[in-house]
Design a protein around this motif. Structure first.
Motif, PDB file in Angstrom:
ATOM      1  N   ALA A 173       7.641  16.876 -12.159  1.00 25.03           N
ATOM      2  CA  ALA A 173       7.705  16.901 -13.625  1.00 25.03           C
ATOM      3  C   ALA A 173       8.765  15.933 -14.142  1.00 25.03           C
ATOM      4  CB  ALA A 173       8.010  18.315 -14.106  1.00 25.03           C
ATOM      5  N   GLY A 174       8.445  15.246 -15.243  1.00 27.39           N
ATOM      6  CA  GLY A 174       9.419  14.394 -15.907  1.00 27.39           C
ATOM      7  C   GLY A 174      10.362  15.216 -16.767  1.00 27.39           C
ATOM      8  N   LEU A 175      11.395  14.570 -17.283  1.00 28.77           N
ATOM      9  CA  LEU A 175      12.385  15.289 -18.088  1.00 28.77           C
ATOM     10  C   LEU A 175      11.796  15.757 -19.418  1.00 28.77           C
ATOM     11  CD1 LEU A 175      15.524  13.077 -17.429  1.00 28.77           C
ATOM     12  CD2 LEU A 175      15.166  15.428 -16.664  1.00 28.77           C
ATOM     13  N   THR A 176      10.962  14.939 -20.029  1.00 27.83           N
ATOM     14  CA  THR A 176      10.439  15.304 -21.350  1.00 27.83           C
ATOM     15  C   THR A 176       8.931  15.146 -21.492  1.00 27.83           C
ATOM     16  OG1 THR A 176      10.859  13.049 -22.172  1.00 27.83           O
ATOM     17  CG2 THR A 176      12.598  14.698 -22.512  1.00 27.83           C
ATOM     18  N   SER A 177       8.359  14.163 -20.840  1.00 23.76           N
ATOM     19  CA  SER A 177       6.958  13.883 -21.160  1.00 23.76           C
ATOM     20  C   SER A 177       6.032  13.814 -19.952  1.00 23.76           C
ATOM     21  CB  SER A 177       6.862  12.572 -21.951  1.00 23.76           C
ATOM     22  OG  SER A 177       7.416  11.508 -21.215  1.00 23.76           O
ATOM     23  N   ARG A 178       6.243  12.897 -19.029  1.00 21.56           N
ATOM     24  CA  ARG A 178       5.267  12.626 -17.989  1.00 21.56           C
ATOM     25  C   ARG A 178       5.754  13.054 -16.615  1.00 21.56           C
ATOM     26  NH1 ARG A 178       3.630   6.367 -19.437  1.00 21.56           N
ATOM     27  NH2 ARG A 178       3.199   6.654 -21.663  1.00 21.56           N
ATOM     28  N   GLN A 179       4.786  13.272 -15.727  1.00 18.51           N
ATOM     29  CA  GLN A 179       5.106  13.562 -14.344  1.00 18.51           C
ATOM     30  C   GLN A 179       5.228  12.264 -13.551  1.00 18.51           C
ATOM     31  OE1 GLN A 179       2.172  14.016 -15.707  1.00 18.51           O
ATOM     32  NE2 GLN A 179       0.539  13.373 -14.310  1.00 18.51           N
ATOM     33  N   GLY A 180       5.814  12.380 -12.358  1.00 15.80           N
ATOM     34  CA  GLY A 180       5.945  11.224 -11.479  1.00 15.80           C
ATOM     35  C   GLY A 180       5.261  11.470 -10.154  1.00 15.80           C
ATOM     36  N   ASN A 181       4.878  10.402  -9.476  1.00 16.07           N
ATOM     37  CA  ASN A 181       4.220  10.489  -8.173  1.00 16.07           C
ATOM     38  C   ASN A 181       5.244  10.464  -7.051  1.00 16.07           C
ATOM     39  OD1 ASN A 181       1.599  10.409  -9.353  1.00 16.07           O
ATOM     40  ND2 ASN A 181       1.773   8.193  -9.548  1.00 16.07           N
ATOM     41  N   GLN A 182       5.021  11.310  -6.033  1.00 19.11           N
ATOM     42  CA  GLN A 182       5.932  11.386  -4.899  1.00 19.11           C
ATOM     43  C   GLN A 182       5.492  10.462  -3.761  1.00 19.11           C
ATOM     44  OE1 GLN A 182       8.079  15.276  -3.984  1.00 19.11           O
ATOM     45  NE2 GLN A 182       6.027  15.991  -4.484  1.00 19.11           N
ATOM     46  N   TYR A 183       6.490   9.889  -3.085  1.00 12.67           N
ATOM     47  CA  TYR A 183       6.263   9.036  -1.919  1.00 12.67           C
ATOM     48  C   TYR A 183       7.214   9.493  -0.816  1.00 12.67           C
ATOM     49  CZ  TYR A 183       4.000   5.795  -5.209  1.00 12.67           C
ATOM     50  OH  TYR A 183       3.183   5.233  -6.163  1.00 12.67           O
ATOM     51  N   ALA A 184       6.713   9.555   0.411  1.00 10.69           N
ATOM     52  CA  ALA A 184       7.551   9.855   1.572  1.00 10.69           C
ATOM     53  C   ALA A 184       7.635   8.598   2.429  1.00 10.69           C
ATOM     54  CB  ALA A 184       6.962  11.009   2.382  1.00 10.69           C
ATOM     55  N   VAL A 185       8.841   8.127   2.670  1.00  6.29           N
ATOM     56  CA  VAL A 185       9.056   6.894   3.429  1.00  6.29           C
ATOM     57  C   VAL A 185       9.688   7.251   4.775  1.00  6.29           C
ATOM     58  CG1 VAL A 185      10.140   4.628   3.457  1.00  6.29           C
ATOM     59  CG2 VAL A 185       9.389   5.626   1.271  1.00  6.29           C
ATOM     60  N   TRP A 186       8.919   7.047   5.853  1.00  9.74           N
ATOM     61  CA  TRP A 186       9.474   7.214   7.198  1.00  9.74           C
ATOM     62  C   TRP A 186      10.182   5.914   7.571  1.00  9.74           C
ATOM     63  CZ3 TRP A 186       8.451  10.875  11.444  1.00  9.74           C
ATOM     64  CH2 TRP A 186       8.017  12.120  10.967  1.00  9.74           C
ATOM     65  N   ASP A 187      11.488   5.983   7.720  1.00  8.18           N
ATOM     66  CA  ASP A 187      12.310   4.807   7.989  1.00  8.18           C
ATOM     67  C   ASP A 187      12.884   4.936   9.397  1.00  8.18           C
ATOM     68  OD1 ASP A 187      14.072   2.697   8.018  1.00  8.18           O
ATOM     69  OD2 ASP A 187      15.344   3.433   6.393  1.00  8.18           O
ATOM     70  N   TYR A 188      12.113   4.466  10.400  1.00  4.63           N
ATOM     71  CA  TYR A 188      12.564   4.581  11.780  1.00  4.63           C
ATOM     72  C   TYR A 188      13.772   3.696  12.052  1.00  4.63           C
ATOM     73  CZ  TYR A 188       8.658   7.407  13.515  1.00  4.63           C
ATOM     74  OH  TYR A 188       7.773   8.436  13.763  1.00  4.63           O
ATOM     75  N   GLY A 189      13.884   2.574  11.327  1.00  2.00           N
ATOM     76  CA  GLY A 189      15.020   1.681  11.546  1.00  2.00           C
ATOM     77  C   GLY A 189      16.353   2.360  11.300  1.00  2.00           C
ATOM     78  N   ASN A 190      16.404   3.218  10.271  1.00  2.00           N
ATOM     79  CA  ASN A 190      17.621   3.967   9.955  1.00  2.00           C
ATOM     80  C   ASN A 190      17.524   5.434  10.364  1.00  2.00           C
ATOM     81  OD1 ASN A 190      19.261   1.906   8.487  1.00  2.00           O
ATOM     82  ND2 ASN A 190      17.471   1.887   7.138  1.00  2.00           N
ATOM     83  N   ASN A 191      16.421   5.791  11.069  1.00  2.93           N
ATOM     84  CA  ASN A 191      16.210   7.150  11.574  1.00  2.93           C
ATOM     85  C   ASN A 191      16.388   8.186  10.470  1.00  2.93           C
ATOM     86  OD1 ASN A 191      15.484   8.928  13.607  1.00  2.93           O
ATOM     87  ND2 ASN A 191      17.597   9.298  14.250  1.00  2.93           N
ATOM     88  N   ARG A 192      15.676   7.970   9.363  1.00  5.06           N
ATOM     89  CA  ARG A 192      15.810   8.892   8.237  1.00  5.06           C
ATOM     90  C   ARG A 192      14.517   8.927   7.423  1.00  5.06           C
ATOM     91  NH1 ARG A 192      19.367   5.716   3.553  1.00  5.06           N
ATOM     92  NH2 ARG A 192      17.887   3.984   3.286  1.00  5.06           N
ATOM     93  N   LEU A 193      14.371   9.985   6.661  1.00  4.25           N
ATOM     94  CA  LEU A 193      13.290  10.121   5.708  1.00  4.25           C
ATOM     95  C   LEU A 193      13.839   9.851   4.313  1.00  4.25           C
ATOM     96  CD1 LEU A 193      10.308  11.127   5.146  1.00  4.25           C
ATOM     97  CD2 LEU A 193      11.353  13.363   4.692  1.00  4.25           C
ATOM     98  N   VAL A 194      13.135   9.036   3.547  1.00  5.57           N
ATOM     99  CA  VAL A 194      13.503   8.769   2.158  1.00  5.57           C
ATOM    100  C   VAL A 194      12.362   9.268   1.277  1.00  5.57           C
ATOM    101  CG1 VAL A 194      14.031   7.012   0.422  1.00  5.57           C
ATOM    102  CG2 VAL A 194      14.904   6.768   2.756  1.00  5.57           C
ATOM    103  N   MET A 195      12.698  10.114   0.316  1.00  8.15           N
ATOM    104  CA  MET A 195      11.728  10.580  -0.655  1.00  8.15           C
ATOM    105  C   MET A 195      11.903   9.797  -1.950  1.00  8.15           C
ATOM    106  SD  MET A 195       9.966  12.746   0.988  1.00  8.15           S
ATOM    107  CE  MET A 195       8.969  13.290  -0.411  1.00  8.15           C
ATOM    108  N   GLN A 196      10.787   9.376  -2.530  1.00  9.13           N
ATOM    109  CA  GLN A 196      10.822   8.603  -3.767  1.00  9.13           C
ATOM    110  C   GLN A 196       9.892   9.228  -4.798  1.00  9.13           C
ATOM    111  OE1 GLN A 196       9.665   4.658  -2.462  1.00  9.13           O
ATOM    112  NE2 GLN A 196      11.765   4.117  -1.907  1.00  9.13           N
ATOM    113  N   VAL A 197      10.259   9.060  -6.062  1.00 14.20           N
ATOM    114  CA  VAL A 197       9.407   9.468  -7.175  1.00 14.20           C
ATOM    115  C   VAL A 197       9.319   8.301  -8.143  1.00 14.20           C
ATOM    116  CG1 VAL A 197       9.047  11.076  -9.082  1.00 14.20           C
ATOM    117  CG2 VAL A 197      10.042  11.898  -6.933  1.00 14.20           C
TER     118      VAL A 197
END
Length: 217
Positions: A173-197
């Motif tokens: 959900a957005g703060l006031t109006s619209r929703q955002g799409n989620q992205y999951a980034v598998w980053d093996y180079g840094n051995n971490r998961l990054v979540m993006q919206v």
């Protein structure tokens, strides 16, 4: 349970109960594709709710627009979108709190309505960790009038765990109006998961839990 079979381990954790099914890995396999992947289950999953689908990318990849195909009582597969033109591959399994008749000998349990709750020919699945506390990495413009916000958490990817994609299918959900799409980034180079919206008015706070599991033979 008032009657039947109850089996606990040395830590008094219930392993088997003749009234409730454990989490069972109903099907598993590999996937590959360009710009995403689409997978059909080898048979329809007959749960009313969508099965839990877990994936483990074989290389650094982005997953978004995840979808469980089918309908209640007849779930047929899953798909996700990646980066256009980028190859993706990995392994997957789908699980549910439902067993099936699989073994030719051994132990099988039914509950009161004759539903199979355990069969020693089916592999169980085990939840291994859940990420709920996120560190904000910042925001960047997409060039299309939206912003991409990123978060990460301590989540090494070399443990062999699989990530649940059902959560990634949900909008934020957005703060006031619209929703955002989620992205999951598998980053093996840094051995971490990054979540993006990606969205117009997305909060800098992120609350979606990310769940990991693995099948246990």
């Amino acid at each position: 349970m008032p009657y039947g079979l109850l089996f606990t381990n040395n830590n008094d954790v219930v392993v088997l109960d003749s009234e409730f099914s454990r989490l069972v890995a109903l099907a598993r396999g590999n996937y590959s594709g360009s710009g995403g992947a689409s997978v059909g289950f080898p048979f329809a999953i007959t749960t009313q709710e969508p099965p839990l689908v877990f994936v483990r990318p074989a290389q650094s990849n982005t997953l978004c627009f995840c979808k469980i195909s089918g309908s209640a009582g007849a779930w047929t597969g899953f798909s996700f979108t990646g980066i256009a033109g980028v190859f993706t591959s990995g392994s997957w399994f789908c699980a549910a709190f439902q067993s099936k008749e699989a073994a030719t000998f051994g132990l099988r349990l039914w509950e009161g309505s004759s539903k199979v709750v355990f069969d020693n020919g089916t592999a169980c699945a085990q939840f291994t960790r859940t990420l709920t506390s996120w560190t904000y990495l910042g925001s960047s413009p997409t060039g299309q009038g939206t912003s991409r916000l990123s978060w990460t958490a301590y989540s090494p990817l070399d443990s062999g765990d699989y990530m649940l994609i059902n959560n990634i299918a949900m909008d934020v959900a957005g703060l006031t109006s619209r929703q955002g799409n989620q992205y999951a980034v598998w980053d093996y180079g840094n051995n971490r998961l990054v979540m993006q919206v990606v969205g117009v008015d997305i909060s800098a706070s992120y609350y979606t839990p990310v769940v990991f599991a693995k099948p246990i033979s």
